[in-house]
Design a protein around this motif. Structure first.
Motif, PDB file in Angstrom:
ATOM      1  N   LEU A   1       0.729  -1.307  -0.365  1.00 26.59           N
ATOM      2  CA  LEU A   1       0.454   0.465   0.404  1.00 26.59           C
ATOM      3  C   LEU A   1       0.989   1.274  -0.283  1.00 26.59           C
ATOM      4  O   LEU A   1       1.972   1.200   0.312  1.00 26.59           O
ATOM      5  CB  LEU A   1      -0.856  -0.058   1.182  1.00 26.59           C
ATOM      6  N   ASN A   2       0.138   2.102  -0.646  1.00 23.52           N
ATOM      7  CA  ASN A   2       1.121   3.596  -0.224  1.00 23.52           C
ATOM      8  C   ASN A   2       0.807   4.340   0.999  1.00 23.52           C
ATOM      9  O   ASN A   2       0.139   3.390   1.940  1.00 23.52           O
ATOM     10  CB  ASN A   2       0.751   4.742  -1.311  1.00 23.52           C
ATOM     11  N   GLU A   3       1.505   5.144   0.745  1.00 20.86           N
ATOM     12  CA  GLU A   3       1.626   6.179   2.079  1.00 20.86           C
ATOM     13  C   GLU A   3       0.449   6.373   3.061  1.00 20.86           C
ATOM     14  O   GLU A   3      -0.653   6.337   3.844  1.00 20.86           O
ATOM     15  CB  GLU A   3       2.765   6.970   2.539  1.00 20.86           C
ATOM     16  N   LYS A   4      -0.231   7.073   1.585  1.00 21.39           N
ATOM     17  CA  LYS A   4      -1.913   7.438   2.072  1.00 21.39           C
ATOM     18  C   LYS A   4      -3.065   5.967   2.988  1.00 21.39           C
ATOM     19  O   LYS A   4      -3.363   6.430   3.916  1.00 21.39           O
ATOM     20  CB  LYS A   4      -2.423   8.374   0.548  1.00 21.39           C
ATOM     21  N   LEU A   5      -2.929   5.617   1.613  1.00 27.43           N
ATOM     22  CA  LEU A   5      -3.556   4.151   2.590  1.00 27.43           C
ATOM     23  C   LEU A   5      -2.985   3.241   3.815  1.00 27.43           C
ATOM     24  O   LEU A   5      -3.985   3.381   4.375  1.00 27.43           O
ATOM     25  CB  LEU A   5      -3.029   2.708   1.235  1.00 27.43           C
ATOM     26  N   GLN A   6      -1.560   3.349   3.787  1.00 27.86           N
ATOM     27  CA  GLN A   6      -1.027   2.827   5.121  1.00 27.86           C
ATOM     28  C   GLN A   6      -1.167   3.202   6.576  1.00 27.86           C
ATOM     29  O   GLN A   6      -1.475   2.955   7.271  1.00 27.86           O
ATOM     30  CB  GLN A   6       0.043   3.099   5.012  1.00 27.86           C
ATOM     31  N   GLN A   7      -1.559   4.216   6.131  1.00 27.33           N
ATOM     32  CA  GLN A   7      -2.131   5.773   7.536  1.00 27.33           C
ATOM     33  C   GLN A   7      -3.453   5.421   7.350  1.00 27.33           C
ATOM     34  O   GLN A   7      -3.473   5.199   9.270  1.00 27.33           O
ATOM     35  CB  GLN A   7      -2.297   7.389   6.888  1.00 27.33           C
ATOM     36  N   VAL A   8      -4.641   5.070   6.537  1.00 26.39           N
ATOM     37  CA  VAL A   8      -6.051   4.832   6.667  1.00 26.39           C
ATOM     38  C   VAL A   8      -6.221   3.541   7.964  1.00 26.39           C
ATOM     39  O   VAL A   8      -6.906   3.472   8.259  1.00 26.39           O
ATOM     40  CB  VAL A   8      -6.488   5.212   6.190  1.00 26.39           C
ATOM     41  N   VAL A   9      -4.911   3.005   6.961  1.00 26.61           N
ATOM     42  CA  VAL A   9      -5.206   1.343   8.057  1.00 26.61           C
ATOM     43  C   VAL A   9      -4.800   1.730   9.717  1.00 26.61           C
ATOM     44  O   VAL A   9      -5.488   0.753  10.363  1.00 26.61           O
ATOM     45  CB  VAL A   9      -3.833   0.178   6.856  1.00 26.61           C
ATOM     46  N   ASP A  10      -3.594   2.409   9.015  1.00 25.57           N
ATOM     47  CA  ASP A  10      -3.466   1.735  11.238  1.00 25.57           C
ATOM     48  C   ASP A  10      -4.193   2.935  11.540  1.00 25.57           C
ATOM     49  O   ASP A  10      -4.541   2.630  13.327  1.00 25.57           O
ATOM     50  CB  ASP A  10      -1.885   2.683  10.948  1.00 25.57           C
ATOM     51  N   LEU A  11      -4.770   3.593  11.414  1.00 21.46           N
ATOM     52  CA  LEU A  11      -6.413   5.068  12.001  1.00 21.46           C
ATOM     53  C   LEU A  11      -6.979   3.786  12.516  1.00 21.46           C
ATOM     54  O   LEU A  11      -7.138   3.993  13.122  1.00 21.46           O
ATOM     55  CB  LEU A  11      -6.333   5.934  10.867  1.00 21.46           C
ATOM     56  N   ARG A  12      -7.484   2.899  11.011  1.00 24.71           N
ATOM     57  CA  ARG A  12      -8.367   2.389  11.632  1.00 24.71           C
ATOM     58  C   ARG A  12      -8.864   1.029  12.420  1.00 24.71           C
ATOM     59  O   ARG A  12      -9.174   0.777  13.014  1.00 24.71           O
ATOM     60  CB  ARG A  12      -9.073   1.754  10.621  1.00 24.71           C
ATOM     61  N   LEU A  13      -7.152   0.519  12.483  1.00 22.64           N
ATOM     62  CA  LEU A  13      -7.123  -0.812  13.166  1.00 22.64           C
ATOM     63  C   LEU A  13      -6.807  -0.259  14.904  1.00 22.64           C
ATOM     64  O   LEU A  13      -7.237  -0.723  15.986  1.00 22.64           O
ATOM     65  CB  LEU A  13      -5.316  -1.306  12.965  1.00 22.64           C
ATOM     66  N   GLN A  14      -5.919   1.096  15.262  1.00 21.54           N
ATOM     67  CA  GLN A  14      -5.898   1.362  16.388  1.00 21.54           C
ATOM     68  C   GLN A  14      -6.987   2.163  16.626  1.00 21.54           C
ATOM     69  O   GLN A  14      -7.574   2.045  17.983  1.00 21.54           O
ATOM     70  CB  GLN A  14      -4.810   2.674  16.425  1.00 21.54           C
ATOM     71  N   ASN A  15      -8.711   2.390  16.059  1.00 20.79           N
ATOM     72  CA  ASN A  15      -9.557   3.573  16.507  1.00 20.79           C
ATOM     73  C   ASN A  15     -10.622   2.151  15.856  1.00 20.79           C
ATOM     74  O   ASN A  15     -11.520   2.971  15.038  1.00 20.79           O
ATOM     75  CB  ASN A  15     -10.098   4.685  15.964  1.00 20.79           C
ATOM     76  N   PRO A  16     -10.803   1.194  16.570  1.00 20.50           N
ATOM     77  CA  PRO A  16     -12.040  -0.232  15.182  1.00 20.50           C
ATOM     78  C   PRO A  16     -13.420   0.415  16.088  1.00 20.50           C
ATOM     79  O   PRO A  16     -14.734   0.399  14.334  1.00 20.50           O
ATOM     80  CB  PRO A  16     -11.464  -1.511  16.269  1.00 20.50           C
ATOM     81  N   ASP A  17     -13.794   1.538  16.335  1.00 23.57           N
ATOM     82  CA  ASP A  17     -14.939   2.178  16.890  1.00 23.57           C
ATOM     83  C   ASP A  17     -15.461   3.341  16.190  1.00 23.57           C
ATOM     84  O   ASP A  17     -16.543   3.547  16.610  1.00 23.57           O
ATOM     85  CB  ASP A  17     -15.648   1.395  18.313  1.00 23.57           C
ATOM     86  N   ALA A  18     -14.655   3.722  16.145  1.00 22.09           N
ATOM     87  CA  ALA A  18     -14.030   5.394  15.793  1.00 22.09           C
ATOM     88  C   ALA A  18     -15.351   5.839  14.616  1.00 22.09           C
ATOM     89  O   ALA A  18     -15.393   5.102  13.695  1.00 22.09           O
ATOM     90  CB  ALA A  18     -12.657   6.333  15.685  1.00 22.09           C
ATOM     91  N   SER A  19     -15.685   6.911  14.751  1.00 23.18           N
ATOM     92  CA  SER A  19     -16.433   7.048  13.580  1.00 23.18           C
ATOM     93  C   SER A  19     -15.801   8.658  12.024  1.00 23.18           C
ATOM     94  O   SER A  19     -14.744   8.381  13.040  1.00 23.18           O
ATOM     95  CB  SER A  19     -17.644   7.978  13.593  1.00 23.18           C
ATOM     96  N   LEU A  20     -16.199   8.637  11.272  1.00 23.88           N
ATOM     97  CA  LEU A  20     -14.737   9.351  10.423  1.00 23.88           C
ATOM     98  C   LEU A  20     -14.876  10.464  10.945  1.00 23.88           C
ATOM     99  O   LEU A  20     -13.619  11.067  11.237  1.00 23.88           O
ATOM    100  CB  LEU A  20     -15.756   9.383   9.378  1.00 23.88           C
ATOM    101  N   ASN A  21     -16.121  11.312  11.417  1.00 18.01           N
ATOM    102  CA  ASN A  21     -15.628  12.820  12.177  1.00 18.01           C
ATOM    103  C   ASN A  21     -14.211  12.528  13.470  1.00 18.01           C
ATOM    104  O   ASN A  21     -13.178  13.840  13.986  1.00 18.01           O
ATOM    105  CB  ASN A  21     -16.133  13.341  13.265  1.00 18.01           C
ATOM    106  N   GLU A  22     -14.384  11.223  14.287  1.00 12.21           N
ATOM    107  CA  GLU A  22     -13.157  10.938  15.109  1.00 12.21           C
ATOM    108  C   GLU A  22     -12.105  10.529  14.726  1.00 12.21           C
ATOM    109  O   GLU A  22     -10.818  10.825  15.155  1.00 12.21           O
ATOM    110  CB  GLU A  22     -13.589   9.878  16.311  1.00 12.21           C
ATOM    111  N   LEU A  23     -12.322   9.616  12.874  1.00 13.09           N
ATOM    112  CA  LEU A  23     -10.935   9.040  12.574  1.00 13.09           C
ATOM    113  C   LEU A  23     -10.299  10.685  12.219  1.00 13.09           C
ATOM    114  O   LEU A  23      -8.868  10.686  12.539  1.00 13.09           O
ATOM    115  CB  LEU A  23     -11.325   8.518  11.767  1.00 13.09           C
ATOM    116  N   ILE A  24     -10.841  11.805  11.933  1.00  6.69           N
ATOM    117  CA  ILE A  24     -10.260  12.995  10.916  1.00  6.69           C
ATOM    118  C   ILE A  24      -9.602  13.553  12.418  1.00  6.69           C
ATOM    119  O   ILE A  24      -8.127  13.768  11.989  1.00  6.69           O
ATOM    120  CB  ILE A  24     -11.344  13.861  10.025  1.00  6.69           C
ATOM    121  N   GLU A  25     -10.116  13.293  13.785  1.00  8.68           N
ATOM    122  CA  GLU A  25      -9.421  14.448  14.632  1.00  8.68           C
ATOM    123  C   GLU A  25      -7.981  13.302  15.262  1.00  8.68           C
ATOM    124  O   GLU A  25      -7.248  14.138  14.987  1.00  8.68           O
ATOM    125  CB  GLU A  25      -9.787  14.135  15.894  1.00  8.68           C
ATOM    126  N   ASN A  26      -8.165  12.484  15.365  1.00 11.72           N
ATOM    127  CA  ASN A  26      -6.916  11.771  15.379  1.00 11.72           C
ATOM    128  C   ASN A  26      -5.662  11.362  14.285  1.00 11.72           C
ATOM    129  O   ASN A  26      -4.669  11.328  14.366  1.00 11.72           O
ATOM    130  CB  ASN A  26      -7.171  10.076  15.412  1.00 11.72           C
TER     131      ASN A  26
END
Length: 309
Positions: A250-275
């Protein structure tokens, strides 16, 4: 006691002018009277299943027409509707018939409702005689007045609409009803005809009910949104797990959201944006984040289709 009866109890206690009482009586005669002849003698009967309304009719009639002798009374039993009280009038009958246009070609009854006060008196009499209003605790706001004479119902509608109440008419069984559906119009009508105390109760119940309904709608909306968030997050995690299983680069941008989602499995999109902004010190829009998850979904879909073929 029903809410409509509470309203009528209050209206029946009102002190009104002679002109208002004549107008009120006129509505009562229009909606609930009949003329009978026995042994060549006429009797005008007023019928009601509400003792409070019958007492008010009797009090006003004696006051306006100086009827001294006892009026005829009788109770008519009905298994479904209970007892109906009938009051028979013989004294001053010709004057009553003339002034109220009862079986009289020269109808003078409109002269009784010339002022705003007498118009409201007529509406008060109409509601007392054959009106009903739903309890504001119920799911539907509704006030109506029933009559079997279309001309009388049309008159009531016209009087109501002089006060901007937006009254409508419809057919009901063997007669017609004039009705109000809007809660504020119902409150205005009750206030105009004199049920001020009951209107306060009506408003209080309605406001509390509407407030509770609003809270429930908000809660239901929040629950629905939360459910959507959980479903979307679970699907994103499944896509990511499949991509990781097959070690797709995966490129850097996709890897960023992969790491972000795995670290915050229940977060909403707004919460993911803040993180995201806190972690990577850069801004991202909701559409930008969605676009990256969409790319991950397309990669996962390709892997599924490749395995199935």
């Amino acid at each position: 006691m029903s809410f409509a009866k509470i309203v009528k109890e209050e209206l029946s206690q009102l002190n009104t002018t002679n002109e208002e009482q004549l107008a009120e009586l006129s509505a009562m005669f229009d909606l609930a009277s009949e003329l009978s002849i026995s042994n060549h003698e006429q009797t005008l009967w007023f019928k009601s299943n509400n003792p409070t309304v019958s007492r008010r009719f009797l009090t006003m009639l004696k006051r306006q027409y100086k009827i001294e002798n006892t009026l005829l009374t009788k109770k008519q039993g009905n298994f479904k509707k209970g007892y109906q009280i009938a009051l028979g009038v013989k004294e001053s009958l010709e004057q009553i018939k003339f002034e109220h246009g009862i079986f009289n070609e020269d109808d003078q009854s409109d002269l009784l409702t010339q002022s705003p006060e007498t118009k409201l008196g007529y509406l008060r009499g109409a509601f007392l005689t054959s009106g009903s209003v739903n309890d504001p605790k119920t799911a539907e706001y509704h006030l109506e007045i029933y009559g079997d004479n279309s001309d009388v119902i049309l008159k009531i509608q016209q009087l109501m609409n002089l006060f901007d109440l937006n009254a409508k008419i419809t057919k009901r069984r063997k007669g017609f009803i004039v009705y109000l559906k809007d809660a504020s119009n119902i409150e205005d009508f009750l206030r105009l005809i004199g049920a001020s105390d009951t209107v306060f109760e009506y408003e209080d119940i309605r406001i509390k009910r509407d407030f509770n309904n609003s809270i429930n709608r908000i809660l239901n909306c929040e629950i629905a949104n939360e459910k959507k968030t959980i479903v979307a997050a679970n699907q994103q995690i499944k896509d990511i797990e499949l991509i990781l299983k097959y070690r797709v680069p995966l490129n850097e941008k996709l890897q960023q959201v992969v790491d972000l989602r795995l670290q915050n499995p229940d977060a909403s999109l707004n919460e993911l944006i803040e993180n995201f902004e806190a972690t990577y010190q850069e801004t991202i829009t909701k559409s930008g984040l969605n676009h990256r998850f969409k790319k991950l979904s397309e990669i996962a879909l390709g892997l599924k289709e490749g395995n199935e073929s």
